[in-house]
Design an enzyme around this catalytic site. Structure first.
Site, PDB file in Angstrom:
ATOM      1  N   SER A 135      -5.481 -12.726 -35.302  1.00  0.00           N
ATOM      2  CA  SER A 135      -5.100 -12.019 -36.577  1.00  0.00           C
ATOM      3  C   SER A 135      -6.174 -12.637 -37.781  1.00  0.00           C
ATOM      4  O   SER A 135      -5.427 -12.552 -38.709  1.00  0.00           O
ATOM      5  CB  SER A 135      -3.800 -12.079 -36.912  1.00  0.00           C
ATOM      6  OG  SER A 135      -2.849 -11.733 -35.989  1.00  0.00           O
ATOM      7  N   ARG A 136      -7.162 -13.283 -37.182  1.00  0.00           N
ATOM      8  CA  ARG A 136      -8.050 -13.883 -37.981  1.00  0.00           C
ATOM      9  C   ARG A 136      -7.219 -15.097 -39.021  1.00  0.00           C
ATOM     10  O   ARG A 136      -7.955 -15.447 -40.048  1.00  0.00           O
ATOM     11  CB  ARG A 136      -8.516 -13.053 -39.288  1.00  0.00           C
ATOM     12  CG  ARG A 136      -9.218 -11.518 -38.567  1.00  0.00           C
ATOM     13  CD  ARG A 136      -9.914 -10.600 -39.673  1.00  0.00           C
ATOM     14  NE  ARG A 136     -10.331  -9.634 -39.144  1.00  0.00           N
ATOM     15  CZ  ARG A 136     -11.913  -9.570 -38.588  1.00  0.00           C
ATOM     16  NH1 ARG A 136     -12.464 -10.584 -39.028  1.00  0.00           N
ATOM     17  NH2 ARG A 136     -12.519  -8.404 -38.275  1.00  0.00           N
ATOM     18  N   LEU A 137      -6.463 -15.698 -38.428  1.00  0.00           N
ATOM     19  CA  LEU A 137      -5.561 -16.872 -39.037  1.00  0.00           C
ATOM     20  C   LEU A 137      -6.304 -17.809 -38.170  1.00  0.00           C
ATOM     21  O   LEU A 137      -5.551 -18.822 -37.378  1.00  0.00           O
ATOM     22  CB  LEU A 137      -4.300 -16.742 -38.730  1.00  0.00           C
ATOM     23  CG  LEU A 137      -3.541 -15.531 -39.511  1.00  0.00           C
ATOM     24  CD1 LEU A 137      -1.833 -15.361 -39.212  1.00  0.00           C
ATOM     25  CD2 LEU A 137      -3.524 -15.765 -41.058  1.00  0.00           C
TER      26      LEU A 137
END
Length: 208
Positions: free
Chosen positions: A186-188
């Site tokens: 989630s691009r975290l």
């Protein structure tokens, strides 16, 4: 060779990296090689002119010296001229198989020429001839002109050792900050940066 799952959501903590970013970098470089990266030592080198106009290119990392990151080039190249005017640089390693990158900010200084020569002598003869033949970053009429220059230096050094040119050598980048980036779902992503504080390193986590 180690096998890695590209879809595995690995985390990264300060405990994983430890207190020494140079040692952590060496571990990550070794893991990148184990993961089968085609050229794990490839790094982006960003330089800038005296008035701040940037340029970027890929070079090969050639080892650590006293905690500094080393590479070699022609001093008369574009990057050589920019480094003479502005020693501040940025380096970047990207290892897609591990979803990792390492960013380094620092200052470049020349490696003593006797040390550069020791490395130069480990290069293939063709690469040493190429260092003489290439007027790096200058305009060339066509490939034939370059190949003609190669033939000239092959004849000049026929049966002789190929010495290091006085316009060729190495740089060592003294890091002021080293950031370790681990890709996450989630691009975290996880980002941990080491910033030099005197003779020590300050460690902080950054937002993705």
């Amino acid at each position: 060779m180690a096998q890695y799952d590209l879809h595995e959501d690995r985390g990264l903590t300060t405990e994983d990296l430890g207190a020494d970013p140079i040692a952590a970098f060496e571990r990550w470089l070794g893991e990148a090689a184990d993961a089968g990266q085609i050229e794990p030592t490839a790094m982006s080198l960003a330089t800038a002119t005296a008035d701040g106009a940037p340029s970027n290119r890929m070079v090969l990392f050639k080892g650590l010296k006293d905690g500094g990151f080393c590479f070699y080039t022609n001093f008369d190249s574009r990057k050589g001229h920019e480094l003479a005017d502005n020693a501040r640089v940025a380096l970047l390693f990207w290892w897609d198989k591990l979803q990792r990158q390492v960013r380094i900010d620092g200052t470049a200084g020349r490696i003593p020429q006797d040390e550069a020569n020791a490395y130069y002598q480990t290069r293939s003869r063709g690469s040493r001839i190429g260092a003489w033949a290439s007027r790096q970053s200058q305009v060339v009429t066509d490939r034939a002109e370059l190949e003609g220059r190669v033939a000239h230096y092959e004849a000049q050094f026929d049966g002789k050792d190929v010495p290091i040119p006085d316009f060729w050598g190495g740089y060592r980048v003294e890091p002021s900050a080293i950031e370790f980036w681990q890709g996450r779902d989630s691009r975290l992503h996880d980002r941990i940066v080491f910033s030099r504080s005197g003779h020590a390193w300050l460690t902080q986590r950054l937002e993705p």
